[in-house]
Scaffold this motif. Structure first.
Motif, mmCIF file in Angstrom:
data_model
loop_
_atom_site.group_PDB
_atom_site.id
_atom_site.type_symbol
_atom_site.label_atom_id
_atom_site.label_comp_id
_atom_site.label_asym_id
_atom_site.label_seq_id
_atom_site.Cartn_x
_atom_site.Cartn_y
_atom_site.Cartn_z
ATOM 1 N N HIS A 117 36.833 -10.775 71.445
ATOM 2 C CA HIS A 117 37.952 -10.185 72.187
ATOM 3 C C HIS A 117 37.637 -8.753 72.641
ATOM 4 N N ASN A 118 36.444 -8.583 73.157
ATOM 5 C CA ASN A 118 35.996 -7.309 73.760
ATOM 6 C C ASN A 118 35.844 -6.151 72.781
ATOM 7 N N LYS A 119 35.790 -6.467 71.502
ATOM 8 C CA LYS A 119 35.561 -5.412 70.507
ATOM 9 C C LYS A 119 34.358 -5.800 69.644
ATOM 10 N N SER A 150 31.049 0.653 81.748
ATOM 11 C CA SER A 150 32.010 1.703 81.409
ATOM 12 C C SER A 150 31.318 3.056 81.334
ATOM 13 N N SER A 209 39.776 4.030 76.019
ATOM 14 C CA SER A 209 39.384 3.042 75.008
ATOM 15 C C SER A 209 37.977 2.566 75.359
ATOM 16 N N GLU A 220 35.876 -1.170 76.057
ATOM 17 C CA GLU A 220 35.872 -2.636 76.098
ATOM 18 C C GLU A 220 34.433 -3.081 76.338
ATOM 19 N N THR A 221 34.033 -4.163 75.663
ATOM 20 C CA THR A 221 32.628 -4.585 75.774
ATOM 21 C C THR A 221 32.413 -5.638 76.869
ATOM 22 N N ASN A 222 33.447 -5.916 77.677
ATOM 23 C CA ASN A 222 33.272 -6.958 78.693
ATOM 24 C C ASN A 222 32.971 -6.400 80.079
#
Ligand code: IPD
Ligand code: CA
Ligand code: CA
Length: 259
Positions: A114-116, A234, A227, A229-231
């Protein structure tokens, strides 16, 4: 899927063995006239070792965890199912260094859900530094707990920054950048430098190292979204908690001057 601390710990141990094995293979090739191909520019290069390392990591992870997906820099997504855990791999972070006989490069493996990031392992073969962390488990360097620096003052800091962020008019901090983001971020985690910023990185450049930095006690976030996010690509700031606010303010002021 929520992983228990014991599951994360066990997976971190298995992933560490894979990173060490691949890293040792790269260390043997280092300084041996490595040939490379250009990707998008003369400074964006790939060697056969990037591809081979990614393949070895993929096969080993697949054998151990057949249900998890995979995102590697060289081959992209494989076996990926939306909403399910997957690995994010940078088989060599700092390929330009590796290909030019500069000993600053790393192998990076993260498990994300979930992107973490849930766990992160980064191995720097030439210094034999193995950084590991899993969610809420702290961060280790070669098995010993690490923590960021305590520097409070911009004038006393060492930051890793890209060239366009370095102007003549700035506080008296010092800049040290390795050309391997994974290594720079891990060096914030161990307190060697006080902060790191890059305006645009891919998930494989930060997924593992940013968790290691956070678990060590540093902060990591996008200046734009606050924040991480890994998706997606960034911007990313990583810094010790004493200095992250002033570092952010300086960077924001700096970017408004650059526009
Ligand atoms: C690169 C390094 C470098 C960063 C680049 C990345 P690569 O990764 O992390 O420090 O400035 O943006 O692409 O291509 O060597 O894996
Ligand atoms: Ca990279
Ligand atoms: Ca790479």
């Amino acid at each position: 899927m929520i992983f228990s601390p014991q599951e994360l710990k066990n997976m971190t141990t298995s992933v560490s063995s894979i990173a060490l094995e691949v890293g040792e293979m790269l260390a043997k090739e280092f300084n041996r006239n490595i040939t490379f191909e250009e990707k998008t520019s003369p400074h964006d290069v790939v060697t056969k070792f990037d591809k081979e390392s990614e393949e070895i990591i993929y096969k080993k992870l697949k054998a151990l965890y057949p249900n998890f997906g995979f995102l590697g820099e060289e081959k992209g997504y494989r076996d990926y199912i939306e909403g399910e855990p997957y690995w994010i791999i940078d088989p060599i972070d700092g390929t330009l260094n590796f290909a030019n006989n500069i000993p600053a490069f790393a192998v990076s493996i993260a498990l994300v859900y979930h992107n973490k990031s849930q766990l992160g392992v980064c191995y720097i073969p030439m210094t034999k530094e193995l950084f590991t962390a899993y969610k809420d488990g702290g961060a280790l360097l070669n098995g010993n707990k690490i923590q960021p620096s305590e520097t409070k003052n911009l004038d006393h800091a060492i930051f890793a920054l890209p060239p366009d962020q370095i102007t003549f008019k700035r506080p008296d901090f010092v800049v040290r950048r390795q050309g391997a983001s994974v290594m720079d971020i891990c060096y914030v985690a161990k307190g060697a430098i006080d902060g790191f910023y890059d305006p645009l990185l891919n998930p494989w450049d930060f997924a593992a190292a940013s968790l290691i930095a956070e678990e060590a006690g540093a902060e990591s976030f996008s200046l734009k979204t606050k924040s991480l996010e890994t998706n997606k690509k960034s911007d990313i700031l990583v810094a010790n908690k004493n200095i992250s606010q002033d570092f952010s303010m300086w960077l924001l002021k700096q970017s408004s001057n650059l526009i």
